[in-house]
Design a protein around this motif. Structure first.
Motif, PDB file in Angstrom:
ATOM      1  N   MET A  90       0.916  -1.078   0.034  1.00 24.69           N
ATOM      2  CA  MET A  90       0.001   0.085  -0.191  1.00 24.69           C
ATOM      3  C   MET A  90       0.877   1.278   0.157  1.00 24.69           C
ATOM      4  O   MET A  90       1.987   1.457   0.845  1.00 24.69           O
ATOM      5  CB  MET A  90      -1.020  -0.119   1.209  1.00 24.69           C
ATOM      6  CG  MET A  90      -1.991   1.256   1.269  1.00 24.69           C
ATOM      7  SD  MET A  90      -3.155   0.899   2.644  1.00 24.69           S
ATOM      8  CE  MET A  90      -4.226   2.362   2.311  1.00 24.69           C
ATOM      9  N   ALA A  91       0.507   2.101  -0.935  1.00 24.87           N
ATOM     10  CA  ALA A  91       1.372   3.501  -0.868  1.00 24.87           C
ATOM     11  C   ALA A  91       1.443   4.423   0.361  1.00 24.87           C
ATOM     12  O   ALA A  91       0.042   4.483   0.875  1.00 24.87           O
ATOM     13  CB  ALA A  91       1.007   4.218  -2.342  1.00 24.87           C
ATOM     14  N   VAL A  92       2.422   4.984   0.582  1.00 26.11           N
ATOM     15  CA  VAL A  92       2.317   5.900   1.669  1.00 26.11           C
ATOM     16  C   VAL A  92       2.029   7.258   0.985  1.00 26.11           C
ATOM     17  O   VAL A  92       2.731   7.639   0.145  1.00 26.11           O
ATOM     18  CB  VAL A  92       3.904   5.953   2.499  1.00 26.11           C
ATOM     19  CG1 VAL A  92       3.909   6.700   3.363  1.00 26.11           C
ATOM     20  CG2 VAL A  92       4.178   4.510   2.947  1.00 26.11           C
ATOM     21  N   ASP A  93       1.035   7.946   1.947  1.00 23.26           N
ATOM     22  CA  ASP A  93       0.652   9.159   1.486  1.00 23.26           C
ATOM     23  C   ASP A  93       1.582  10.282   2.190  1.00 23.26           C
ATOM     24  O   ASP A  93       1.701  10.417   3.368  1.00 23.26           O
ATOM     25  CB  ASP A  93      -0.817   9.574   1.999  1.00 23.26           C
ATOM     26  CG  ASP A  93      -1.302  10.820   1.482  1.00 23.26           C
ATOM     27  OD1 ASP A  93      -0.567  11.568   0.995  1.00 23.26           O
ATOM     28  OD2 ASP A  93      -2.544  11.132   1.624  1.00 23.26           O
ATOM     29  N   ILE A  94       2.441  11.035   1.377  1.00 19.24           N
ATOM     30  CA  ILE A  94       3.436  11.684   1.779  1.00 19.24           C
ATOM     31  C   ILE A  94       2.856  13.176   2.535  1.00 19.24           C
ATOM     32  O   ILE A  94       3.446  13.865   3.280  1.00 19.24           O
ATOM     33  CB  ILE A  94       4.441  12.459   0.796  1.00 19.24           C
ATOM     34  CG1 ILE A  94       3.545  13.140  -0.390  1.00 19.24           C
ATOM     35  CG2 ILE A  94       4.985  11.280   0.127  1.00 19.24           C
ATOM     36  CD1 ILE A  94       4.645  13.500  -1.371  1.00 19.24           C
ATOM     37  N   PHE A  95       1.428  13.283   2.315  1.00 15.93           N
ATOM     38  CA  PHE A  95       0.827  14.560   2.868  1.00 15.93           C
ATOM     39  C   PHE A  95       0.299  14.174   4.150  1.00 15.93           C
ATOM     40  O   PHE A  95      -0.358  15.088   4.942  1.00 15.93           O
ATOM     41  CB  PHE A  95      -0.262  15.168   1.874  1.00 15.93           C
ATOM     42  CG  PHE A  95       0.551  15.483   0.609  1.00 15.93           C
ATOM     43  CD1 PHE A  95       1.257  16.783   0.562  1.00 15.93           C
ATOM     44  CD2 PHE A  95       0.473  14.743  -0.613  1.00 15.93           C
ATOM     45  CE1 PHE A  95       1.798  17.402  -0.509  1.00 15.93           C
ATOM     46  CE2 PHE A  95       0.959  15.441  -1.840  1.00 15.93           C
ATOM     47  CZ  PHE A  95       1.575  16.629  -1.718  1.00 15.93           C
ATOM     48  N   GLN A  96       0.229  12.767   4.715  1.00 14.13           N
ATOM     49  CA  GLN A  96      -0.178  12.612   5.580  1.00 14.13           C
ATOM     50  C   GLN A  96       0.617  13.037   7.044  1.00 14.13           C
ATOM     51  O   GLN A  96       1.770  12.422   7.087  1.00 14.13           O
ATOM     52  CB  GLN A  96      -0.705  11.109   5.711  1.00 14.13           C
ATOM     53  CG  GLN A  96      -1.675  10.549   6.783  1.00 14.13           C
ATOM     54  CD  GLN A  96      -3.248  11.485   6.890  1.00 14.13           C
ATOM     55  OE1 GLN A  96      -3.660  11.666   5.766  1.00 14.13           O
ATOM     56  NE2 GLN A  96      -3.783  11.688   7.744  1.00 14.13           N
ATOM     57  N   LYS A  98       0.643  12.592  11.073  1.00 14.26           N
ATOM     58  CA  LYS A  98      -0.373  12.171  12.148  1.00 14.26           C
ATOM     59  C   LYS A  98      -1.990  12.067  11.708  1.00 14.26           C
ATOM     60  O   LYS A  98      -2.402  11.418  11.095  1.00 14.26           O
ATOM     61  CB  LYS A  98      -0.421  13.004  13.277  1.00 14.26           C
ATOM     62  CG  LYS A  98       1.296  12.967  13.786  1.00 14.26           C
ATOM     63  CD  LYS A  98       1.451  13.716  15.194  1.00 14.26           C
ATOM     64  CE  LYS A  98       2.919  13.637  15.619  1.00 14.26           C
ATOM     65  NZ  LYS A  98       2.955  14.539  16.977  1.00 14.26           N
ATOM     66  N   ASN A  99      -2.778  12.830  12.274  1.00 12.90           N
ATOM     67  CA  ASN A  99      -4.184  12.787  12.139  1.00 12.90           C
ATOM     68  C   ASN A  99      -4.620  13.768  11.108  1.00 12.90           C
ATOM     69  O   ASN A  99      -5.890  13.902  10.889  1.00 12.90           O
ATOM     70  CB  ASN A  99      -4.914  12.917  13.460  1.00 12.90           C
ATOM     71  CG  ASN A  99      -6.336  12.450  13.303  1.00 12.90           C
ATOM     72  OD1 ASN A  99      -6.462  11.481  12.855  1.00 12.90           O
ATOM     73  ND2 ASN A  99      -7.588  13.082  14.168  1.00 12.90           N
ATOM     74  N   ILE A 100      -3.681  14.625  10.465  1.00 14.74           N
ATOM     75  CA  ILE A 100      -4.290  15.362   9.282  1.00 14.74           C
ATOM     76  C   ILE A 100      -3.640  15.243   8.032  1.00 14.74           C
ATOM     77  O   ILE A 100      -2.598  14.636   8.233  1.00 14.74           O
ATOM     78  CB  ILE A 100      -4.261  16.777   9.701  1.00 14.74           C
ATOM     79  CG1 ILE A 100      -2.602  17.209  10.061  1.00 14.74           C
ATOM     80  CG2 ILE A 100      -4.926  17.317  11.236  1.00 14.74           C
ATOM     81  CD1 ILE A 100      -2.364  18.778  10.000  1.00 14.74           C
ATOM     82  N   ASN A 101      -4.049  15.715   7.004  1.00 13.74           N
ATOM     83  CA  ASN A 101      -3.562  15.515   5.739  1.00 13.74           C
ATOM     84  C   ASN A 101      -3.200  17.012   5.433  1.00 13.74           C
ATOM     85  O   ASN A 101      -4.040  18.041   5.390  1.00 13.74           O
ATOM     86  CB  ASN A 101      -4.492  15.014   4.610  1.00 13.74           C
ATOM     87  CG  ASN A 101      -3.811  14.834   3.414  1.00 13.74           C
ATOM     88  OD1 ASN A 101      -3.417  15.893   2.588  1.00 13.74           O
ATOM     89  ND2 ASN A 101      -3.478  13.638   2.972  1.00 13.74           N
ATOM     90  N   ALA A 131     -11.993  17.515  13.766  1.00 12.98           N
ATOM     91  CA  ALA A 131     -11.629  18.543  14.527  1.00 12.98           C
ATOM     92  C   ALA A 131     -10.469  19.532  14.313  1.00 12.98           C
ATOM     93  O   ALA A 131     -10.253  20.732  14.422  1.00 12.98           O
ATOM     94  CB  ALA A 131     -11.695  18.292  16.074  1.00 12.98           C
ATOM     95  N   GLU A 132      -9.410  18.748  13.825  1.00 12.60           N
ATOM     96  CA  GLU A 132      -7.949  19.403  13.506  1.00 12.60           C
ATOM     97  C   GLU A 132      -8.013  20.274  12.674  1.00 12.60           C
ATOM     98  O   GLU A 132      -7.345  21.259  12.465  1.00 12.60           O
ATOM     99  CB  GLU A 132      -7.106  18.472  13.292  1.00 12.60           C
ATOM    100  CG  GLU A 132      -6.672  17.523  14.371  1.00 12.60           C
ATOM    101  CD  GLU A 132      -7.567  16.277  14.929  1.00 12.60           C
ATOM    102  OE1 GLU A 132      -7.479  15.474  15.632  1.00 12.60           O
ATOM    103  OE2 GLU A 132      -8.538  16.176  13.790  1.00 12.60           O
TER     104      GLU A 132
END
Length: 483
Positions: free
Chosen positions: A1-7, A9-12, A145-146
């Motif tokens: 599964m590809a890793v989202d570089i913009f992720q 912790k709990n926000i993108n 919420a973030e």
């Protein structure tokens, strides 16, 4: 599964930036109009009375949030939030574009010339911005919420970005020169210090093109947030959403009816082959009970945080936070902006421009700090509100004592008044974001209350200040150039 570089912790991060760009559209056009006034006023018949006209028109535009709130309360089924957001931002972008062509146009009304086109278009700009308070906040309740701080950062940037562009344009840059004038009748030469304004680097028309472009960016950001699966991953469900789902599921279950031709079977419409299939009544009864249990468990499991929070946030605390929100907006959006020139000009032209610019930086900075430092304690919020009110009291006192407040025209006085403006904006903005973060956990209805009460507080502050400035004339502005 590809890793989202913009992720992170709990926000993108990419979604966070889109939320901020969406938030910029909340007040960018009205804030831009205010910072451009020094360039526009010399060409308009109202002169420096124009800001008082604009303040009244902004309060008239509060009819927008009132109508939206009424739609939410009395005919929610007809309230299409996405359509409303597109309509509001579209009106703002169109008004900015028309403003670039017609801002100088005047009409002869009631024995005098007035900037009719400017005032009418400014009403639509104000209608856009006032209505965003009750549209954008409920929309942000659909995200984690973030992301609420990201929206408020964007709202803060809606004041900072036009100010920076206006500074690059050369707005307000002047040189004080000693001008001599000779009276041939008395054969006397008099001297006075007059401001000589520098030429601007680009026109008023181009500035409004920029504001129109910012609103278009906000529209594009809203579209991406709404319709892309990448951004939808950052959305969450609330109790309000589950109430709608529950209603639709109940309607779906009611579609199972006794077949009159088969008294011991039940017919249901098959969506795939459009045929009737016969189900054992006892099996269907068990299935319906299981569906209801699963649905109830799903609702309870996903809304447990909201339910627990509502037990903590009592009705009295809910009302208390609304009162604080009204008071904070009364000061920050209503009273203080109208008094900034009276408060800062006695300390010099540089003090005025620095306080305005740095205060605009303090707004998004406070939102950024609120992202890392979450405050939910009513004691801390109350203390910060008291602190902000005390600083606002000092600022109002300098405005009342203008043009000769304590330490006026001194370096010490300049430093104090600039620091006061930075701190008051930072503190009151932090309070607003903290309360909005608490109400965000309550869902869309709570944020609708926050948006509506914010406009009420802002309107009350602006009206009171307008009466004190224009009717009772309690304030006297200091000269731009000190003698």
């Amino acid at each position: 599964m590809a890793v989202d570089i913009f992720q992170c912790k709990n926000i993108n991060i990419l979604v966070y930036v889109l939320v901020a760009l969406f938030g910029i559209g909340s007040w960018v056009d009205i804030n831009g109009l205010w910072v451009e006034l020094p360039v526009m006023v010399p060409h308009l018949p109202e002169g420096w009375k124009l800001p008082s006209y604009l303040s009244v028109i902004i309060q008239m535009a509060n009819i927008g949030p009132l109508l939206v709130t009424a739609m939410y309360v009395f005919c929610k089924s007809y309230m299409k939030e996405r359509v409303a957001v597109y309509a509001v931002l579209g009106i703002g972008a169109t008004s900015c574009l028309l403003m670039s062509f017609f801002w100088k146009e005047t009409s002869y009304i009631a024995g005098d010339f007035h900037s009719t086109a400017l005032l009418v278009l400014q009403f639509f700009l104000a209608l856009t911005d006032c209505t965003t308070s009750v549209l954008f906040l409920p929309f942000m309740a659909t995200f984690k919420a973030e992301y609420m701080t990201g929206y408020f950062i964007g709202e803060g940037l809606s004041g900072l970005v036009p100010s920076v562009v206006a500074l690059g344009q050369g707005v307000g840059q002047l040189t004080c020169k000693n001008i001599s004038s000779f009276n041939s009748t008395t054969n006397v030469t008099s001297y006075s210090i007059q401001p000589i304004y520098h030429s601007i680097r680009f026109s008023v028309e181009e500035f409004f093109y920029f504001l129109c472009a910012m609103l278009i960016i906000s529209i594009v950001s809203f579209t991406i947030l709404n319709y892309t699966s990448y951004c939808k991953k950052e959305k969450v469900k609330h109790q309000d959403d589950y109430e709608e789902v529950e209603s639709s599921n109940d309607n779906q279950m009611s579609s199972y009816e006794l077949n009159p031709d088969q008294p011991y079977s039940i017919s249901a419409q098959n969506s795939e082959n459009n045929q009737n299939e016969f189900i054992n009544p006892s099996a269907l009864s068990s299935r319906n009970q299981l569906m209801k249990k699963n649905k109830q468990l799903d609702i309870n499991s996903k809304s447990v945080d909201i339910i627990q929070f509502r037990e903590i946030l009592s009705t009295k605390l809910f009302i208390y936070y609304l009162v604080l929100t009204a008071w904070v907006n009364c000061l920050s959006n209503g009273a203080l902006p109208s008094l900034q020139t009276y408060s800062t000009l006695p300390f010099g032209n540089d003090a005025y421009h620095l306080s305005a610019t740095l205060a605009n930086i303090a707004n998004p900075l406070a939102c950024l700090v609120a992202f890392f430092v979450t405050v939910k304690s009513s004691i801390v919020i109350s203390f910060l509100t008291f602190l902000g009110t005390a600083i606002a009291g000092y600022i109002i006192s300098t405005a009342v004592e203008s043009p000769t407040p304590a330490l006026y025209n001194t370096t010490t006085g300049s430093v104090i008044v600039i620091a006061a403006w930075i701190l008051v904006v930072f503190t009151l903005t932090f309070v607003k974001v903290s309360i909005a973060g608490i109400f965000r956990e309550e869902g869309k209805k709570a944020l609708l209350w926050i948006g509506g009460i914010s406009q009420v507080g802002s309107a009350v502050g602006a009206i009171i200040t307008f009466v004190l400035v224009n009717v009772y004339e309690m304030f006297e502005s200091a000269p731009t150039c000190q003698s």
